[in-house]
Structures are given as structure tokens and as C-alpha cells.
Motif scaffolding. Structure first.
Motif, PDB file in Angstrom:
ATOM      1  N   ASP A  36       2.176   2.064 -32.083  1.00 62.71           N
ATOM      2  CA  ASP A  36       2.571   2.028 -30.690  1.00 62.71           C
ATOM      3  C   ASP A  36       3.459   0.827 -30.375  1.00 62.71           C
ATOM      4  N   GLN A  37       3.320  -0.249 -31.142  1.00 61.05           N
ATOM      5  CA  GLN A  37       4.112  -1.469 -30.936  1.00 61.05           C
ATOM      6  C   GLN A  37       5.616  -1.182 -31.018  1.00 61.05           C
ATOM      7  N   ALA A  38       5.990  -0.260 -31.893  1.00 61.19           N
ATOM      8  CA  ALA A  38       7.411   0.028 -32.101  1.00 61.19           C
ATOM      9  C   ALA A  38       7.854   1.311 -31.404  1.00 61.19           C
ATOM     10  N   TYR A  39       6.886   2.117 -30.958  1.00 66.92           N
ATOM     11  CA  TYR A  39       7.210   3.444 -30.444  1.00 66.92           C
ATOM     12  C   TYR A  39       7.994   3.352 -29.134  1.00 66.92           C
ATOM     13  N   TYR A  40       9.193   3.890 -29.112  1.00 64.31           N
ATOM     14  CA  TYR A  40      10.087   3.820 -27.943  1.00 64.31           C
ATOM     15  C   TYR A  40      10.243   2.386 -27.440  1.00 64.31           C
TER      16      TYR A  40
ATOM     17  N   GLY B 282       6.155  21.191 -22.577  1.00 61.48           N
ATOM     18  CA  GLY B 282       6.924  21.843 -23.642  1.00 61.48           C
ATOM     19  C   GLY B 282       8.299  21.210 -23.802  1.00 61.48           C
ATOM     20  N   CYS B 283       8.963  20.966 -22.692  1.00 64.63           N
ATOM     21  CA  CYS B 283      10.300  20.347 -22.771  1.00 64.63           C
ATOM     22  C   CYS B 283      10.211  18.919 -23.298  1.00 64.63           C
ATOM     23  N   LEU B 284       9.216  18.157 -22.830  1.00 63.44           N
ATOM     24  CA  LEU B 284       9.040  16.784 -23.335  1.00 63.44           C
ATOM     25  C   LEU B 284       8.773  16.794 -24.841  1.00 63.44           C
ATOM     26  N   GLU B 285       8.008  17.752 -25.276  1.00 63.82           N
ATOM     27  CA  GLU B 285       7.668  17.831 -26.699  1.00 63.82           C
ATOM     28  C   GLU B 285       8.909  18.184 -27.525  1.00 63.82           C
ATOM     29  N   LEU B 286       9.674  19.170 -27.060  1.00 62.67           N
ATOM     30  CA  LEU B 286      10.778  19.675 -27.887  1.00 62.67           C
ATOM     31  C   LEU B 286      12.013  18.790 -27.825  1.00 62.67           C
ATOM     32  N   ILE B 287      12.112  17.950 -26.814  1.00 61.65           N
ATOM     33  CA  ILE B 287      13.274  17.063 -26.736  1.00 61.65           C
ATOM     34  C   ILE B 287      12.994  15.758 -27.478  1.00 61.65           C
ATOM     35  N   GLY B 288      11.765  15.476 -27.799  1.00 60.27           N
ATOM     36  CA  GLY B 288      11.414  14.210 -28.452  1.00 60.27           C
ATOM     37  C   GLY B 288      10.619  14.424 -29.724  1.00 60.27           C
ATOM     38  N   PRO B 289       9.307  14.431 -29.618  1.00 64.76           N
ATOM     39  CA  PRO B 289       8.500  14.329 -28.413  1.00 64.76           C
ATOM     40  C   PRO B 289       8.773  13.023 -27.662  1.00 64.76           C
ATOM     41  N   LEU B 290       8.811  13.161 -26.331  1.00 67.41           N
ATOM     42  CA  LEU B 290       9.037  12.013 -25.467  1.00 67.41           C
ATOM     43  C   LEU B 290       7.786  11.802 -24.636  1.00 67.41           C
ATOM     44  N   ARG B 291       7.305  10.527 -24.633  1.00 69.12           N
ATOM     45  CA  ARG B 291       6.181  10.195 -23.757  1.00 69.12           C
ATOM     46  C   ARG B 291       6.738   9.567 -22.496  1.00 69.12           C
ATOM     47  N   VAL B 292       6.274  10.027 -21.352  1.00 68.99           N
ATOM     48  CA  VAL B 292       6.672   9.363 -20.112  1.00 68.99           C
ATOM     49  C   VAL B 292       5.429   8.789 -19.457  1.00 68.99           C
ATOM     50  N   LEU B 293       5.629   7.836 -18.561  1.00 73.04           N
ATOM     51  CA  LEU B 293       4.506   7.274 -17.816  1.00 73.04           C
ATOM     52  C   LEU B 293       3.725   8.412 -17.165  1.00 73.04           C
ATOM     53  N   ASP B 294       2.416   8.251 -17.084  1.00 71.30           N
ATOM     54  CA  ASP B 294       1.572   9.321 -16.533  1.00 71.30           C
ATOM     55  C   ASP B 294       2.051   9.775 -15.164  1.00 71.30           C
TER      56      ASP B 294
ATOM     57  N   VAL C 288      16.317  14.144 -19.390  1.00 72.80           N
ATOM     58  CA  VAL C 288      17.254  13.152 -19.950  1.00 72.80           C
ATOM     59  C   VAL C 288      17.677  12.129 -18.892  1.00 72.80           C
ATOM     60  N   ALA C 289      17.365  12.416 -17.630  1.00 75.43           N
ATOM     61  CA  ALA C 289      17.669  11.441 -16.572  1.00 75.43           C
ATOM     62  C   ALA C 289      16.561  10.404 -16.411  1.00 75.43           C
ATOM     63  N   THR C 290      15.444  10.557 -17.126  1.00 81.09           N
ATOM     64  CA  THR C 290      14.354   9.583 -16.973  1.00 81.09           C
ATOM     65  C   THR C 290      14.714   8.276 -17.666  1.00 81.09           C
ATOM     66  N   ARG C 291      14.012   7.221 -17.235  1.00 75.44           N
ATOM     67  CA  ARG C 291      14.214   5.939 -17.927  1.00 75.44           C
ATOM     68  C   ARG C 291      13.682   6.027 -19.351  1.00 75.44           C
ATOM     69  N   GLU C 292      12.580   6.746 -19.509  1.00 73.41           N
ATOM     70  CA  GLU C 292      11.967   6.792 -20.839  1.00 73.41           C
ATOM     71  C   GLU C 292      12.943   7.351 -21.866  1.00 73.41           C
TER      72      GLU C 292
ATOM     73  N   LEU D 224      11.453  -1.449 -18.924  1.00 73.18           N
ATOM     74  CA  LEU D 224      11.330  -0.270 -18.057  1.00 73.18           C
ATOM     75  C   LEU D 224      11.617  -0.635 -16.606  1.00 73.18           C
ATOM     76  N   ARG D 225      11.142  -1.809 -16.230  1.00 73.80           N
ATOM     77  CA  ARG D 225      11.355  -2.250 -14.850  1.00 73.80           C
ATOM     78  C   ARG D 225      12.838  -2.509 -14.599  1.00 73.80           C
ATOM     79  N   TYR D 226      13.476  -3.171 -15.570  1.00 70.68           N
ATOM     80  CA  TYR D 226      14.924  -3.409 -15.440  1.00 70.68           C
ATOM     81  C   TYR D 226      15.657  -2.080 -15.290  1.00 70.68           C
ATOM     82  N   MET D 227      15.250  -1.129 -16.127  1.00 68.41           N
ATOM     83  CA  MET D 227      15.885   0.185 -16.085  1.00 68.41           C
ATOM     84  C   MET D 227      15.635   0.827 -14.715  1.00 68.41           C
ATOM     85  N   GLY D 228      14.420   0.635 -14.191  1.00 68.06           N
ATOM     86  CA  GLY D 228      14.082   1.194 -12.886  1.00 68.06           C
ATOM     87  C   GLY D 228      14.984   0.621 -11.798  1.00 68.06           C
ATOM     88  N   GLN D 229      15.132  -0.720 -11.814  1.00 71.21           N
ATOM     89  CA  GLN D 229      15.970  -1.368 -10.803  1.00 71.21           C
ATOM     90  C   GLN D 229      17.424  -0.880 -10.915  1.00 71.21           C
ATOM     91  N   THR D 230      17.905  -0.782 -12.166  1.00 74.06           N
ATOM     92  CA  THR D 230      19.293  -0.359 -12.365  1.00 74.06           C
ATOM     93  C   THR D 230      19.494   1.077 -11.879  1.00 74.06           C
TER      94      THR D 230
END
Lengths: 464, 384
Positions: free
Chosen positions: A301-305, A407-419, A456-460, B194-200
Motif C-alpha cells: 500500500d505504501q507504493a500503491y497509487y 465495474g468501470c473502476l475495476e476495468l480501468i485500473g483497478p482504480l481505488r477511489v476514496l470511499d 478519468v476526471a477524478t483526482r485518483e 490529493l489535497r493539492y490536486m483537489g485545490q487545483t
């Protein structure tokens, strides 16, 4: 309130494999990930660090379509060719390391202006990126692009020019604080006479010629030098030999690799481990890369994304995802331009320091450009890579809003986003209700395309 | 009430041929050096018995006639680079001797809006930010086309898009307070990123929203030509007239690298440029807003004195222009000598440093100390 912090979670095999491909390459499609999972993680790492076992990309195909890719008169052609290679090379780590060294040993069209010479340098990186650091430094010191970029053709016994000698120590090996000004001078003396030939000016009507390295014995300083405490009639190779024995060099290379391949946040223990591998293997880059990809700190997890995606990584990974540039086609040049729009013009890093990484990849204009580029690509459900995502989702039958998002998060990454971002995505998907493939197949596909655009517009998604 | 001074920068990319722009028709060396490219004497738009404009600059000539156009001749710097990129970078960063990355306009914007309170203090029209505007911590709006600008513009329907934009706010918002600070400090470096990205992201969205408001209130009888530059300048006029606090605008027109076929290419470019600029100022005048805008036109270098039969190769000193109602018209700097003995590699020697032009724009017009921006003191040209 809950702050964006990451909980420690185990990575699934699929997540780990996708992580490996994002770092060792430019991401992988789900089909590619499934194939890799069948081989297993360690076997995949082994394959990645041994590109010589895989047939190289067929560059003849590109030459047939684009004569100027061979002639390389224009910078744009060299940029497009590099983008094409990054998308399609069956040796992803070779291209990724080439991009890494293109930033570390940064030389730019802004001064060199000979595309072919710049591209020859990239080929040199491809050939030496998994060998030993000593050989790479020697080749780099004899690279015509680098010689001209740092004025070493002017470095003579009568008028030493310190530019290359200084940057070799500061930016390419030991890092500032690990040598004296005297060492810089002595280092520069050792490289006197390492110059150029075939420097026909690149003006019409002769076109461009690629420059070549030439040693000019009459310009070389054969005298005794004292460098980092050792004394002898050193030339450039001897100096590099001394440099790569220094623990500072091991740490420098380790820290650069960690920053590029692992995380934007340095970890001294991990960097120390990599430096140790450097010292034990006489600077073997393959051993370092293998250790890195197999290390616990990489597979965690230290290196993940934990890295902001670079501009080129962003553009190339989207192109790989949509699968639209598998063969030479119009449009590859627009991808090279897109790299420039998002702040990473290939063959033209902004300075000798290369590109700044981490959050410096992002500003307001670049973020809008990144999002709109990616959204336009993934929102086109006719593109082959997006069709595969649609087919996989269709095979799962009708989808609830939650299943659509996951499904979309899984197939595009898998990408984890904040809950809470996942909750927002689900709320958004609920506006359209469940996806029913039978009712209106076209609308159902559009729902997928729209969800991918939002993802793809998310920060994650801006992280790798 | 007087509006704050606004600067528009127009970059002529590729190296505009100064010699065929401000033509020294009174100098026999001009005719000798331009056997294939000299502009016929009867077509030159004379400004006096020595100099005249290219005939394609007819739409700009009235600015000169009314004393609202400064021509800076012989503009350049020591030891000129003949590389487009390097020379443009030198102009972008105001630093000719070493490679740096901070843009001069980025530094200007930081002075104008030190706390980055307005995300559209600077707006670029074009794709990709020019290095002139690039500086860490300085937000700059960058717009390809104003009428389609924004996030997720490819989504099918407006309602879909509206919903996606609302979603975007949720996805980027960590609950910042009024000053853009989080109520609690982030726990780890990844959270900080993430916060920087949020602000931007929120800045980008805010910028897009602000810019989208200006279209609604805009009315004009001025017909802009149907050219890309005119579209950009119209966008600049719309944002300027929308009073959203933008102080620095940037856009560019490319194609000036006329190694071959210069005659028709150079003429077409100056027609496009002159007509677009004239329409832009006409639009501002119609809205009684031309008192607080000046426009600086620059190019990375001039071209070789002697033509290469049909075209010109990269040169050194060139011409820059400053246009607008507040401008004191006339020729600034000194027209460089065309005598062979005075040329370097066949190129004009500079008579005025480009940082002099910047200094006057920065200090006289924008009322900011120029010294830290151009890294030194340079002659003030007093054209405004």
C-alpha cells in the motif's frame, strides 16, 4: 471529518499486477493483466527485466508508413516515434527506463536541434538501460547530444570547460555535497578532447546529419589528476570508474529510481536497500530493478497509487487503454502534441534538470487538458479498448448503479477511489438507474462511456 | 472609475522578418540584400522617408498615424541563439545566459495577485501554457476556445454535463475553508498530494465558471475576421469586457519561420494579424474600454539580412511592437545597421535589449518593480 488518508489494505493479485505494469510500463489492459496473472508475479517481473528475451518492436513498419521517421528531420517525428514505441513496444520496461533516462540525462531539442542525434541517444538508453551504470555513464559521456548540450566539444587542455564535468558529478552521479570544486576541475580535465565530428550545420539544403563522437588527442590533457582522493593520469573512463565506486553514486541512482518507479515520497530504508544492491553488483541496473519490483515496499500500500502520473505516462497509458494506436496511423502525432499540452514535450525537457515530478506535474491548465484528453478518448465507445470494457460489463448482465461504478473502476485500473468519492460516483450513476442491456443497447454503452469519462476526471486517476 | 491596467501579449512564433515588416526603404542596402523578397516601393506603407510598413499591415497603420503604436527596432540580446526554442525560452524567462524555467509573466502575475486569490488573473488562449506564464503556485487559466471551454465538454447532453460538473466538485472538495485551507492537516504525504490536486481541480472549475459567465453579457457590432487569431482575440475581448479581474492575457500566432516561399506566407500572416488586432481594439473602443489595455507583440528573433532566394533564414535582432490608446507612438531603439561590417553571421546586431521593453511594460504600465522579474536594470523605453 475524514481526511483523504489511506487505510492499510492488502492488495489483490489483480491490483498488484496492474500496479507493476503502471510502473514498469505504461499500464496494461485487463486482457494483458489476465495473461500476466496466469504467468504469476515473479515470472512477469523476470520477463520485464529481460527485454532481450522478447522480440523487439518492428520499426520497419513505422519507416514504411512514415519516411520522415527514418530521416527524422523534424522534432515532431522523433516525438511521435517515441510515443508510438511507448504504446506498442512488447518490452515496456525498456521504454519506461528510456523515458526515465531521458529525464535524468536530460538533453533537449531547444539547444541540440538535431532530431536524429537526440533519437540516437534514446536508442543508446534502450540498449544500456539494464546494464551496468559505469557503461551507461561512459556511453552518455560519449553521446553527441550530451557533448553538445553541455559544451564538452569546447573542453580542451588549453581551455577546459567545466560544464559537463560538473553536471556529471552533480546531476548524473553523486549529487551536490559529495565532492569538491577541485574534483569538478579535475573531472573536467579528464574529459578534455571528448568531442564531436560530422557537425554539419542542420540548415537547408543539406538537411540534418546525425553527429558522431570523436576523440581529439591533441585537445586531451594527459597530465596527472587527483580526483576524489585518487591520483593518476586519468581520462574520462577512469574518472567514471572512480565515480561508480562511490557510495554517494549508489544512493543517488537508488533515490532516482525510487522516485520514478516507486513513490513521490522518499523512503530512506528502501533507498538504502537499492543502494546496497548497486554496491554489491557493481551498479547493475537489472539487479536493482528486479530487487525493486520484488521488494515488499513496492508490493504494498505504501507504493500503491503513490505517484502523480507524469504527462507522458498519462497520455500513453490512455492510448494503451483505448487500444487505438496499435499500428502506425494518423493521429500518433497528435498524441505527441498532447504530451506537450500536458507539460512534457518529448525530446525537449525544460532544462538540464529534466522534468520536475510529483505535484509539479499538475496546474489548472494541465489538469483541464489531462481530464478532457482522457475523457474524449475513453468516452468513445467505438474504440477497441473501450469495446472490450463494454463487452466484459455486458457479460455480467444488467448492472445496478453500484455495479456499474465498481465495474468501470475495476476495468480501468483497478482504480481505488476514496470511499466518499465512490459514494458520489454511485449517487451520480443512480440518476440514470440500472444499466439494462436488453432495453436499449446503445444507451447502455453510452452509460459506460459516460461513467469512464467521469472516472478519468477524478483526482485518483491522476496518480499511478 | 479607471480600470486596472491590462496587458495582452501576442507572440509571433517562428521568427518574424523584421526587415520586411518595418521596411528601411530609404536604405539602398535593403534593396541589395533582398533581390527576391524586397517589397515593391510603391506598395510600402510609408511612415516617413526612411521607413515603411509591409502592405499587409494596412489595418494597423491607423494606430501608427494616431500615435498609438510603438515600434521597438533592433530588439534582441547579447550572443543571440538561432534556435527557435532556445531563443523563445530566453524571451519567456528573461534570462539569456542560463537555462531557467520560471516565466517572466508568471512572476508578474505573482506580484499582481500575490495570494493567488483570482484564478483568472492571467488567461492564456491556446493549448499548452507558454513558459512565459509558467511559475509554481501561480494559477493561470488556459483556454483553447472560449465557447467550448470547460471540464468534460464532450459529455453528450448539457444536463449530463451539469450533473457531471456537480459531481466533479464533490470529487475534488475536501471541505476547504474560505482561505482554501483544510480544517485538519492531512495525515500523510499522499493525502497532501490529493489535497493539492483537489485545490487545483476546484481552481480549474472556478476558472471555467468565471470564464463561462463572460459570454452571456457580451454584445458587439464588431465583426471579427474568421481566423484563429481573431477568435482568440475576440475571446480576450470578451473576458476583458466581462470584468473578471484578468490583468494579463496571452496568445500567439505561428508560421513566421519563412525559410521558403516567404512572400505570400508573410503577407497572409500580417493580414491575419493586423485585421484581428484592429478588430480587437475596435471592439474595446466600442465598449469604451480601450484606455486600459496595451498589447505587446514579440517574436523570438528576426531573420537573415540577405534573402536565400524566396525565403530568409534565422536571424538575430528583430522588431517588437506595443499598441494601444495609452501608448506613445514612435520608433524606439535604433534601426540596426545593414552594413556588412556591422552584421554577425549575416544578421542584425541588437540595439536594444528585450528586457528594456519588458521593464517599461512591467513598471510603467503594470506598476510592478521590474528588477527581480528581468533580473537587473535595463533602459526604460518610456513608450507608455
Amino acid at each position: 471529518m475524514v481526511i483523504a488518508s489511506r487505510e492499510v489494505q492488502m492488495l489483490t493479485d489483480l491490483e498488484l499486477m496492474a500496479h507493476l505494469y503502471r510502473r514498469a510500463g505504461f499500464g496494461a489492459t485487463r486482457d494483458e493483466l489476465d495473461a500476466a496473472l496466469a504467468r504469476g508475479y515473479e515470472a512477469t517481473v523476470d520477463e520485464l527485466v529481460h527485454p532481450e528475451r522478447v522480440k523487439p518492436l518492428d520499426h520497419w513498419l513505422m519507416w514504411r508508413y512514415y519516411v520522415d521517421i527514418k530521416e527524422l528531420k523534424q522534432s515532431e517525428c522523433g516525438e511521435a516515434y517515441f510515443v508510438y514505441r511507448m504504446i506498442n513496444s512488447p518490452r515496456p520496461l525498456e521504454e519506461k527506463l528510456t523515458l526515465f533516462f531521458h529525464g535524468l540525462f536530460a538533453t533537449a531539442w531547444s539547444k541540440v536541434a538535431i532530431t536524429k542525434t537526440l533519437c540516437n541517444q534514446l536508442d543508446m538508453f534502450r540498449e544500456n538501460c539494464l546494464g551496468d551504470y559505469r557503461t551507461l555513464l561512459v556511453k552518455m559521456a560519449r553521446d553527441p547530444t550530451m557533448i553538445f548540450w553541455l559544451d564538452n566539444q569546447m573542453n580542451t587542455n588549453e581551455a577546459p570547460n567545466e560544464n559537463f564535468g560538473r553536471e556529471l558529478l552533480e546531476l548524473f552521479s553523486m549529487g551536490i555535497g559529495n565532492y569538491s570544486e577541485r574534483d569538478v576541475k579535475e573531472c573536467a580535465r579528464a574529459f578534455t578532447g571528448w568531442g564531436l565530428e560530422n557537425t554539419i550545420p542542420g540548415v537547408q539544403p543539406f538537411g540534418r546529419f546525425d553527429w558522431q563522437y570523436r576523440f581529439w588527442p591533441e585537445r586531451h590533457d594527459y597530465g596527472e589528476k587527483t580526483f576524489l582522493g585518487e591520483t593518476g593520469t586519468f581520462d574520462g573512463e577512469d574518472v567514471i570508474e572512480i565515480i561508480v565506486r562511490q557510495p554517494a553514486t549508489a544512493r543517488f541512482v537508488a533515490a532516482k529510481l525510487y522516485d520514478f518507479f516507486v513513490s513521490d515520497t522518499p523512503d530512506e530504508t528502501a533507498i538504502g536497500e537499492l543502494a546496497e544492491v548497486f554496491m554489491q553488483t557493481d551498479g547493475n541496473l537489472r539487479a536493482m530493478m528486479k530487487h525493486l519490483f520484488l521488494a515488499d515496499w513496492f508490493r504494498s500500500d505504501q507504493a500503491y497509487y503513490a505517484k502523480v502520473k507524469g504527462g507522458v505516462e498519462h497520455v500513453v497509458s490512455v492510448a494503451r487503454l483505448v487500444g487505438d494506436f496499435g499500428e502506425p496511423a494518423w493521429g500518433i502525432n497528435s498524441l505527441a502534441l498532447e504530451c506537450m499540452y500536458v507539460g512534457q514535450q518529448l525530446l525537449n525537457p525544460p532544462s538540464v534538470e529534466g522534468w520536475h515530478t510529483g505535484t509539479e506535474w499538475i496546474d489548472t491548465g494541465i489538469l483541464v487538458e489531462r481530464i478532457n484528453f482522457a475523457a474524449a478518448q475513453v468516452g468513445d465507445v467505438s474504440k477497441p479498448g473501450i469495446r472490450r470494457i463494454v463487452e466484459r460489463l455486458r457479460s455480467r448482465r444488467d448492472l445496478s448503479p453500484e455495479q456499474l461504478v465498481d465495474g468501470c473502476l475495476e476495468l480501468i485500473g483497478p482504480l481505488r477511489v476514496l470511499d466518499r468519492n465512490r459514494s458520489s460516483l454511485i449517487r451520480h450513476a443512480e440518476e440514470g438507474g440500472p444499466v439494462r442491456w436488453e432495453d436499449d443497447p446503445v444507451a447502455a454503452e453510452q452509460r459506460v462511456g459516460e461513467m469512464l469519462q467521469v472516472i478519468v476526471a477524478t483526482r485518483e486517476y491522476q496518480f499511478a | 472609475m479607471k480600470k486596472p491596467p491590462t496587458l495582452v501579449v501576442l507572440q509571433l512564433t517562428g521568427g518574424n522578418d523584421a526587415l520586411n515588416t518595418v521596411i528601411p526603404h530609404g536604405n539602398s542596402l535593403y534593396w541589395e540584400n533582398r533581390p527576391t523578397l524586397a517589397i515593391p516601393e510603391d506598395q510600402i506603407l510609408r511612415i516617413d522617408n526612411q521607413y515603411g510598413f509591409h502592405p499587409s499591415m494596412a489595418a494597423l497603420k491607423p494606430f501608427w498615424d494616431r500615435g498609438k503604436m510603438a515600434v521597438i527596432m533592433g530588439v534582441g540580446y547579447e550572443d543571440p541563439s538561432y534556435s527557435h526554442f532556445r531563443s523563445a525560452d530566453i524571451w519567456y524567462t528573461a534570462e539569456p545566459t542560463k537555462i531557467v524555467t520560471d516565466g517572466w509573466l508568471g512572476k508578474v502575475v505573482r506580484e499582481l495577485d500575490p495570494k493567488a486569490e483570482n484564478v483568472v488573473t492571467a488567461v492564456n488562449f491556446g493549448r499548452g501554457l507558454p513558459r512565459a506564464l509558467s511559475l509554481a503556485g501561480v494559477p493561470v487559466g488556459s483556454v483553447a476556445r472560449l465557447d467550448t471551454y470547460g471540464l468534460l465538454t464532450r459529455l453528450a447532453s448539457p444536463s449530463q454535463r451539469q450533473s457531471a460538473i456537480e459531481l466533479f466538485s464533490c470529487l475534488y472538495d475536501d471541505g476547504f475553508d474560505d482561505k482554501g485551507h483544510l480544517p485538519v492537516k492531512p495525515l500523510d504525504p499522499h493525502a497532501a498530494a490529493l489535497r493539492y490536486m483537489g485545490q487545483t481541480g476546484l481552481d480549474a472549475k472556478k476558472g471555467a465558471e468565471i470564464l463561462s459567465t463572460v459570454l452571456g453579457g457580451y454584445r458587439s457590432t464588431v465583426e471579427y475576421p474568421k481566423t484563429p487569431l481573431a477568435a482568440s482575440l475576440k475571446g480576450i475581448a470578451q473576458v476583458k469586457l466581462g470584468d473578471v479581474g484578468t490583468r494579463v492575457f496571452y496568445t500567439s500566432i505561428s508560421g513566421f519561420d519563412t525559410h521558403a516561399g516567404q512572400g505570400p506566407i508573410h503577407a497572409a500572416l500580417w493580414t491575419e494579424l493586423s485585421e484581428a488586432v484592429a478588430a480587437f481594439f475596435g471592439d474595446l473602443r466600442e465598449h469604451d474600454a480601450d484606455d486600459d489595455v496595451i498589447m505587446l507583440l514579440w517574436t523570438e528573433f528576426g531573420r537573415r539580412v540577405h534573402d536565400n532566394v524566396g525565403g530568409t533564414d534565422h536571424g538575430a535582432a528583430g522588431a517588437a511592437f506595443v499598441i494601444g490608446e495609452p501608448v506613445k507612438g514612435g520608433i524606439y531603439g535604433e534601426y540596426p545597421s545593414l552594413r556588412e561590417a556591422d552584421l554577425t553571421d549575416g544578421n542584425l546586431a541588437h540595439t536594444v535589449d528585450f528586457r528594456s521593453a519588458y521593464t517599461s511594460v512591467i513598471e510603467r504600465w503594470l506598476q510592478v518593480d521590474a528588477k527581480p522579474i528581468v533580473n537587473g536594470r535595463f533602459e526604460d523605453l518610456a513608450f507608455v
